[in-house]
Design an enzyme around this catalytic site. Structure first.
Site, PDB file in Angstrom:
ATOM      1  N   ASP A   8       0.864  -1.186   0.000  1.00 24.19           N
ATOM      2  CA  ASP A   8       0.000   0.000   0.000  1.00 24.19           C
ATOM      3  C   ASP A   8       0.901   1.235   0.000  1.00 24.19           C
ATOM      4  OD1 ASP A   8      -3.105   0.878   1.016  1.00 24.19           O
ATOM      5  OD2 ASP A   8      -1.492   2.305   1.373  1.00 24.19           O
ATOM      6  N   ASP A 106      -3.978   2.508  -4.977  1.00 22.62           N
ATOM      7  CA  ASP A 106      -2.618   2.529  -4.416  1.00 22.62           C
ATOM      8  C   ASP A 106      -2.253   1.230  -3.696  1.00 22.62           C
ATOM      9  OD1 ASP A 106      -3.885   2.721  -1.880  1.00 22.62           O
ATOM     10  OD2 ASP A 106      -2.312   4.050  -1.149  1.00 22.62           O
ATOM     11  N   GLU A 107      -2.906   0.119  -4.067  1.00 29.58           N
ATOM     12  CA  GLU A 107      -2.747  -1.056  -3.231  1.00 29.58           C
ATOM     13  C   GLU A 107      -2.932  -2.338  -4.029  1.00 29.58           C
ATOM     14  OE1 GLU A 107      -5.401   0.044  -0.219  1.00 29.58           O
ATOM     15  OE2 GLU A 107      -5.716  -1.939   0.546  1.00 29.58           O
TER      16      GLU A 107
HETATM   17  P1  TTP Z   1      -5.130   5.046   1.430  1.00 28.19           P
HETATM   18  O1  TTP Z   1      -4.153   4.017   1.012  1.00 28.19           O
HETATM   19  O2  TTP Z   1      -6.212   4.639   2.372  1.00 28.19           O
HETATM   20  O3  TTP Z   1      -4.406   6.271   2.138  1.00 28.19           O
HETATM   21  P2  TTP Z   1      -3.058   7.009   1.752  1.00 28.19           P
HETATM   22  O4  TTP Z   1      -2.289   6.271   0.713  1.00 28.19           O
HETATM   23  O5  TTP Z   1      -3.361   8.426   1.413  1.00 28.19           O
HETATM   24  O6  TTP Z   1      -2.285   7.027   3.128  1.00 28.19           O
HETATM   25  P3  TTP Z   1      -1.593   5.802   3.875  1.00 28.19           P
HETATM   26  O7  TTP Z   1      -0.145   6.165   3.970  1.00 28.19           O
HETATM   27  O8  TTP Z   1      -2.267   5.749   5.207  1.00 28.19           O
HETATM   28  O9  TTP Z   1      -1.854   4.583   3.039  1.00 28.19           O
HETATM   29  O10 TTP Z   1      -5.838   5.652   0.169  1.00 28.19           O
HETATM   30  C1  TTP Z   1      -5.186   5.792  -1.085  1.00 28.19           C
HETATM   31  C2  TTP Z   1      -5.663   7.050  -1.774  1.00 28.19           C
HETATM   32  O11 TTP Z   1      -7.074   6.999  -1.946  1.00 28.19           O
HETATM   33  C3  TTP Z   1      -5.378   8.321  -0.987  1.00 28.19           C
HETATM   34  O12 TTP Z   1      -4.073   8.822  -1.238  1.00 28.19           O
HETATM   35  C4  TTP Z   1      -6.467   9.227  -1.455  1.00 28.19           C
HETATM   36  C5  TTP Z   1      -7.625   8.320  -1.782  1.00 28.19           C
HETATM   37  N1  TTP Z   1      -8.614   8.352  -0.692  1.00 28.19           N
HETATM   38  C6  TTP Z   1      -9.673   9.246  -0.771  1.00 28.19           C
HETATM   39  O13 TTP Z   1      -9.797   9.973  -1.767  1.00 28.19           O
HETATM   40  N2  TTP Z   1     -10.567   9.301   0.262  1.00 28.19           N
HETATM   41  C7  TTP Z   1     -10.466   8.521   1.389  1.00 28.19           C
HETATM   42  O14 TTP Z   1     -11.289   8.613   2.312  1.00 28.19           O
HETATM   43  C8  TTP Z   1      -9.367   7.590   1.470  1.00 28.19           C
HETATM   44  C9  TTP Z   1      -9.210   6.718   2.686  1.00 28.19           C
HETATM   45  C10 TTP Z   1      -8.479   7.550   0.417  1.00 28.19           C
HETATM   46 MG    MG Z   2      -2.057   4.212   0.902  1.00 25.82          MG
HETATM   47 MG    MG Z   3      -4.728   2.123   0.078  1.00 28.87          MG
END
Ligand code: TTP
Ligand code: MG
Ligand code: MG
Length: 356
Positions: A8, A106-107
């Site tokens: 991720d 992103d995962e």
């Molecule tokens: P995530 O992987 O949940 O979060 P992140 O990559 O920003 O942070 P982390 O380091 O904790 O993984 O989500 C991936 C992308 O999805 C994030 O960059 C933006 C988008 N997203 C939204 O638009 N709204 C949301 O509520 C979430 C959780 C994510």
């Molecule tokens: Mg992330």
């Molecule tokens: Mg994610």
């Protein structure tokens, strides 16, 4: 023994912004709705860890984010750009896996059972993958390693930010035991409330519970909950295919704004798309409707389903929902298209692929 990785990306949307503007690095940065000096509506998509120090996080109203740190950098969402970066991330990771399943922008899950063969080798592989993303794309990520998808996902949360965490099968139960129930993967607010009302506060309370009590309250999902609390998850990593989308479009003989005529066309096109989908043994997640107006202006609108599907009714419903949202009878339409994406192979099931 299975060996599963979950990669991720860290603070992904903002990390993408830092990539094209390195000056942002080290500054609290928020991607999301326009804050309009505190009066903006909408929410935070994500923010970097510098901004998280001020209490800002995903889904927080942008007005509150502004109140918490008004001199943070606020940027609008550029989804198309993030998708391009995402595609590069996924292609960099894919060669490390026996089976690869992208689960969000992103995962991705990676089944490395054959390629690695042992926890030690899986850890080594995770280090290499992380290094590659860092060297080639300058992007940070966190990687969880476990005996199944659930544990890989839970481990990745513990690895954040910028880390790697391995949880072996024999460590799984202990790893989960002390966590509050809402930290268990898939447990949302409603389930948390029900669990707490039953007196289950920690994941360990669920794992020690009688599965029949859980079944009384949650049906078969109760059995799943009991398994998850014990670190058990049998679901397979489902290979996503390189084919990105399947679609068809049609130009009207004469530009039209007649809703009946347009709906008829949407149904025809959807039928062709579903035939193509089934022929290839795919299921889809997202339906996109394309409308080109007589002035050649083009609009793309998408709707994602809750689960993979290869059902024609689900496709037509989604396409029509999008149509009615944007239909304006004063505008003539020249061309209409239906496209499905988020494709995966489906195995055996007759209609809906039972994988949320
Ligand atoms: P995530 O992987 O949940 O979060 P992140 O990559 O920003 O942070 P982390 O380091 O904790 O993984 O989500 C991936 C992308 O999805 C994030 O960059 C933006 C988008 N997203 C939204 O638009 N709204 C949301 O509520 C979430 C959780 C994510
Ligand atoms: Mg992330
Ligand atoms: Mg994610």
């Amino acid at each position: 023994m299975r060996l599963i990785l979950l990669v991720d990306m860290d603070y992904f949307f903002v990390a993408c912004e830092e990539l094209r503007n390195p000056k942002l690095k080290g500054k609290p940065t928020v991607v999301g709705a326009d804050p309009k000096t505190g009066r903006g509506r909408g929410v935070v998509s994500t923010c970097n860890y510098e901004a998280r120090k001020y209490g800002i996080h995903s889904a927080l109203p942008i007005s509150i984010a502004y109140r918490l740190k008004s001199d943070a950098v606020f940027l609008p969402v550029d989804y198309e750009y993030y998708e391009k970066v995402s595609a590069m991330v996924m292609s960099a990771l894919r060669p490390f896996a026996d089976k690869f399943e992208q689960v969000s922008i992103d995962e991705a899950f990676m089944d490395v059972s054959k390629k690695a063969g042992s926890y030690e080798a899986a850890l080594e592989l995770a280090k290499q993958a992380k290094q590659k993303l860092n060297d080639e794309l300058h992007l940070p990520c966190s990687i969880g390693i476990g005996p199944n998808k659930l544990m890989a996902k839970m481990a990745s949360e513990a690895a954040k930010p910028n880390g790697i965490k391995l949880v072996k099968e024999e460590e799984a139960k202990k790893f989960l035991e002390e966590m509050p129930v809402d930290k268990l993967y898939g447990v949302g607010r409603k389930t948390t409330e029900k669990l707490e009302a039953m007196g289950y506060k920690k994941v360990g309370d669920i794992s020690h519970a009688n599965p029949m009590n859980l079944m009384d309250k949650f049906g078969t999902y109760g059995i799943d909950l009991h398994k998850y609390a014990n670190g058990i998850d049998e679901s397979e990593v489902q290979e996503n295919y390189e084919v990105k989308s399947i679609g068809r479009e049609r130009t009207f003989d004469e530009d039209t704004s007649n809703a009946d005529q347009i709906i008829q066309k949407i149904k025809e096109i959807s039928h062709e798309v579903i035939e193509e989908i089934r022929k290839n043994g795919f299921a889809f997640k997202t339906v996109t409707l394309k409308i080109r107006y007589s002035n050649f202006e083009e609009h793309l609108k998408s709707k994602s389903l809750n689960r993979l599907s290869n059902d024609e009714v689900a496709m037509v419903d989604a396409a029509l929902e999008l149509f009615w949202k944007y239909y304006d009878k004063s505008e003539l339409i020249r061309k209409i298209g239906v496209r499905v994406s988020g494709l995966a192979k489906y195995k055996g099931q007759k209609k809906i692929v039972d994988y949320a």
